[in-house]
Design an enzyme around this catalytic site. Structure first.
Site, mmCIF file in Angstrom:
data_model
loop_
_atom_site.group_PDB
_atom_site.id
_atom_site.type_symbol
_atom_site.label_atom_id
_atom_site.label_comp_id
_atom_site.label_asym_id
_atom_site.label_seq_id
_atom_site.Cartn_x
_atom_site.Cartn_y
_atom_site.Cartn_z
ATOM 1 N N SER A 65 -26.885 134.524 -22.827
ATOM 2 C CA SER A 65 -26.766 133.216 -23.481
ATOM 3 C C SER A 65 -27.802 132.191 -23.050
ATOM 4 O O SER A 65 -27.855 131.088 -23.612
ATOM 5 C CB SER A 65 -25.360 132.646 -23.242
ATOM 6 N N LYS A 68 -29.824 130.576 -25.738
ATOM 7 C CA LYS A 68 -29.448 129.371 -26.477
ATOM 8 C C LYS A 68 -30.312 128.167 -26.121
ATOM 9 O O LYS A 68 -30.327 127.168 -26.862
ATOM 10 C CB LYS A 68 -27.969 129.065 -26.240
ATOM 11 N N SER A 125 -21.211 127.393 -24.658
ATOM 12 C CA SER A 125 -21.980 128.613 -24.931
ATOM 13 C C SER A 125 -21.432 129.368 -26.148
ATOM 14 O O SER A 125 -21.299 130.594 -26.141
ATOM 15 C CB SER A 125 -21.999 129.540 -23.704
#
Length: 449
Positions: A65, A68, A125
């Site tokens: 993640s 991101k 997230s």
């Protein structure tokens, strides 16, 4: 036209910053008391661009993640002044996700602002929010991913490739610890992102579909005061990541006593109920803040070298001093005797010279405990005073140079050759003239008789 120009200028400034960092440090020679167990580590001080510790920093890892951050960068640059724009979550944004993926969760048909969705991807997230932002930014997730890879090249990510906007595992979705650092540092130049990643909890207001307020808690426990085992008050952000192939991942930065460090920890695990990416990052920060400081290792008042001066009035030597002070990150036990300085100056200079003229340079290196050299930087060396030229010596030098010059030698040789030719021709002419005179005399004599 103004926005594209500003973007180009900003990117150039960022790249110049990176270029300074790349030129200054290629390796780190300090080791923490306990070697981190996570797969890859990159710890750097950004005040003087010094790498403190690194491990497998250029090996391929999966970002999970942390991806991101790139998603958030592209969204902010697209909607910079329009973060309050409302968009609608569509079913296609949720279709690929499984119950085990990280989600807000969002519902199809929900209307949220771009800023709210940014909080959803950076704090909670949320993979669902990442898909929504990708689609509304570029028209489709596929086009957005293409922009992600283009942006990666622009900001200097040399070993990174994306296939989605959220970081769910794919063998062709990868990065390195160094690239994660560059990505995070770039993200922190965007004020909105810097503010969001420092947020412990975010209250997502009710929407047209979800009527109650939702509390989003940051997945980065180093900034969460209620997570006492992991919390470290000097950490300000940035982003976590976790998949089975990637392991536990964290990129963060910490500030204390005017010093800033970034730390990337990739491929950690849960050990005795503790995320090792968290615990080992915290330990590294404590180590550097306790054992290192930024100190002036070269001052402008230092005398670095001296050189011989030619054509000067009443002076034969010139002292050189550093043009600027060099500050470097060094161990607290640092002494000036720990430095090795290589000076690069000419054997002589010629007057006139102005105070501040650059004459040479010096490479400043730190001798580490194991006898290795850590380059701290390069400083220009300048003249410490004005040096006037002696006109008589100058004229004499011009005359000397003329007589020693190749052109004088060529002219002299040509004159000698011309003189020799002249002599030969003169001898020949005089000889011929005498012969002609004798002939006339004989002819005259015969005529008389």
């Amino acid at each position: 036209m103004r926005k594209p120009i500003k973007s180009v200028i900003f990117l150039l400034i960022f790249c110049l910053t990176l270029s300074e960092f790349s030129a200054l440090k290629a390796s780190a020679l300090w080791n923490p008391p306990t070697t981190p167990t996570v797969n890859a580590v990159y710890l750097i001080n950004t005040d003087v661009n010094t790498v403190i510790y690194q491990k497998n920093q250029n090996e391929k890892v999966y970002p999970a993640s942390i991806t991101k951050l790139m998603t958030a960068i592209l969204v902010c640059e697209k909607f910079k002044d329009k973060l309050d724009t409302k968009v609608t979550v569509e079913q296609e944004d949720l279709a690929e996700l499984t119950p085990y993926d990280s989600k807000v969760p969002l519902k199809a048909g929900e209307e949220l602002t771009i800023e709210q969705l940014l909080n959803c991807i950076l704090i909670k997230s949320g993979d669902d929010a990442a898909n929504t932002l990708a689609r509304v930014t570029s028209g489709s997730v596929e086009d957005f991913v293409e922009q992600m890879n283009k942006k990666a090249k622009e900001i200097g990510l040399k070993n990174t490739h994306y296939v989605n906007p959220h970081g769910l595992h794919d063998p062709d979705h990868y990065t390195t610890a160094v690239d994660v650092y560059i990505l995070a540092k770039y993200a922190m130049t965007i004020p909105k992102l810097k503010s969001i990643v420092a947020t412990q909890t975010y209250k997502l207001p009710p929407t047209n579909i979800v009527k109650e307020e939702r509390i989003l808690r940051n997945t980065n426990y180093l900034i969460m005061e209620n997570m006492t085992k992991s919390y470290y008050k000097y950490v300000k952000g940035i982003k976590t990541g976790s998949t089975t192939p990637a392991g536990k991942c964290l990129v963060s930065y910490a500030e204390k006593d005017g010093k800033t460090y970034y730390c990337v920890a990739m491929g950690g695990e849960m050990k005795d109920g503790v995320n090792t990416a968290f615990s080992e990052t915290k330990a590294l920060y404590k180590w550097v803040f306790r054992n290192f400081d930024i100190k002036p290792v070269v001052k402008t008042t230092d005398t670095a070298a001296q050189v011989s001066v030619e054509l000067a009035a009443n002076k034969t030597k010139l002292l050189l001093k550093p043009e600027t002070q060099l500050n470097a990150l060094v161990p607290n036990s640092f002494k000036t005797s720990d430095l090795k300085i290589d000076v690069h100056v000419p054997s002589k200079v010629t007057a006139p010279i102005k105070k501040g003229d650059v004459i040479g340079s010096e490479d400043v290196m730190l001798i580490t405990a194991d006898g290795k050299l850590q380059k701290l930087g390069t400083v220009k060396l300048v003249a410490s005073e004005n040096v006037d030229r002696s006109m008589s010596l100058y004229i004499l030098s011009i005359i000397t140079k003329f007589f020693n010059s190749i052109w004088f030698k060529i002219v002299a040789v040509l004159l000698v050759i011309l003189l020799i030719v002249y002599i030969i021709l003169s001898v020949h002419f005089n000889k011929r003239k005498r012969m002609l005179n004798r002939r006339r005399m004989k002819k005259y004599k015969y005529k008389r008789y």
